[in-house]
Design a protein around this motif. Structure first.
Motif, PDB file in Angstrom:
ATOM      1  N   ALA A 151     -16.420   1.036  10.868  1.00 17.89           N
ATOM      2  CA  ALA A 151     -16.680   0.159  11.926  1.00 17.89           C
ATOM      3  C   ALA A 151     -17.942   0.675  12.898  1.00 17.89           C
TER       4      ALA A 151
ATOM      5  N   LEU B 234     -11.408  -1.523   7.405  1.00 21.73           N
ATOM      6  CA  LEU B 234     -12.543  -1.326   8.327  1.00 21.73           C
ATOM      7  C   LEU B 234     -12.441  -0.378   9.165  1.00 21.73           C
TER       8      LEU B 234
ATOM      9  N   LEU C 239     -18.648  -9.013   8.155  1.00 20.31           N
ATOM     10  CA  LEU C 239     -17.378  -9.003   8.201  1.00 20.31           C
ATOM     11  C   LEU C 239     -16.425 -10.186   8.243  1.00 20.31           C
TER      12      LEU C 239
ATOM     13  N   TYR D  67      -6.887  -5.778   6.112  1.00 18.72           N
ATOM     14  CA  TYR D  67      -8.661  -5.886   6.452  1.00 18.72           C
ATOM     15  C   TYR D  67      -8.950  -4.658   7.395  1.00 18.72           C
TER      16      TYR D  67
END
Length: 255
Positions: A107, A103, A85, A99
């Protein structure tokens, strides 16, 4: 990375001050903070096991740091490394918000994480525990360990409060911040959280700086941002907290 305090847009000289300790097993292979051969514009430490990072910065002004979330469940051996990450964000071109939005779909594949994303315009806290959440950091001083943002564990309060005083007095003494990160005094039992690891382990993990023969603070990092530069310092430690090296780098930011 297991303990972070940051001052975001709170110091008259430094738009960002970030002080962090990385706690890890001493046998885990790690590269000192340096520019990365496969991403020359990125500077930070490198986990040589999974090739991610716990704290890194780029010449483009992107900074990221990650901690795990302490949960008393067996880790998923097939989960991707949380260090990716950090490396993905600092090595890319997306803003914090872009971002974090990207994500969100993946996640849940990761084990529990806390992620700090910082660019020249904003700072975000992102976590996937207990569910995916994005929080914009307000100007001020914040702290992060292995629970959610600003959870008042003793080690977090100690480092965050010390940084708050440093900022309020408009100090510039970097050694004073390293002294805060090097505080190895255990917390009183009355202050300890109950995270399910048992009293002895809670005591061991309670100070900002952890000394142990097998597990402990591997590095203390200080990152100071000015208008056109990032100053990145890393002090490294071996078993029982013995110093093992230091890096001091000034990173010119791209205009």
């Amino acid at each position: 990375m297991c303990l972070i305090a940051l001052a975001w847009q709170a110091h008259p000289r430094y738009p960002l001050v970030l002080a962090a300790n990385r706690d890890e097993f001493h046998h885990r292979p790690t590269a000192p903070a340096a520019f990365w051969a496969d991403a020359p514009g990125v500077f930070g430490g490198r986990d040589l096991s999974q090739h991610g990072s716990w704290l890194a910065a780029s010449r483009g002004g992107r900074i990221a740091a990650v901690t795990n979330v302490r949960r008393m469940i067996p880790p998923n051996p097939h989960a991707p490394s949380r260090g990716v990450l950090v490396s993905d964000f600092v090595g890319g071109s997306l803003s914090c918000a872009e971002y974090a939005d990207q994500l969100s779909g993946g996640a849940a594949l990761f084990s529990g994480f806390n992620l700090l994303l910082i660019d020249r315009d904003s700072a975000l806290y992102v976590t996937n525990q207990p569910s995916y959440r994005i929080e914009t950091l307000r100007p001020g001083v914040h702290g992060l360990s292995n629970a959610t943002l600003d959870t008042p564990w003793p080690k977090l309060r100690r480092l965050r409060d010390g940084l708050s005083t440093w900022v309020a007095r408009e100090q510039t003494d970097e050694d004073g911040l390293f002294a805060l990160m090097g505080d190895a005094r255990p917390a009183d039992d009355s202050e300890l959280p109950d995270t399910g690891v048992g009293l002895e382990m809670e005591r061991f993990l309670s100070p900002p700086f952890i000394r142990g023969p097998h597990y402990g603070t591997r590095s203390s990092s200080l990152l100071l941002a000015t208008e056109g530069e990032l100053h990145f310092r890393e002090r490294r430690y071996g078993a029982d907290g013995l110093p093992s090296g230091e890096t001091d780098e000034r990173i010119a930011l791209q205009s």
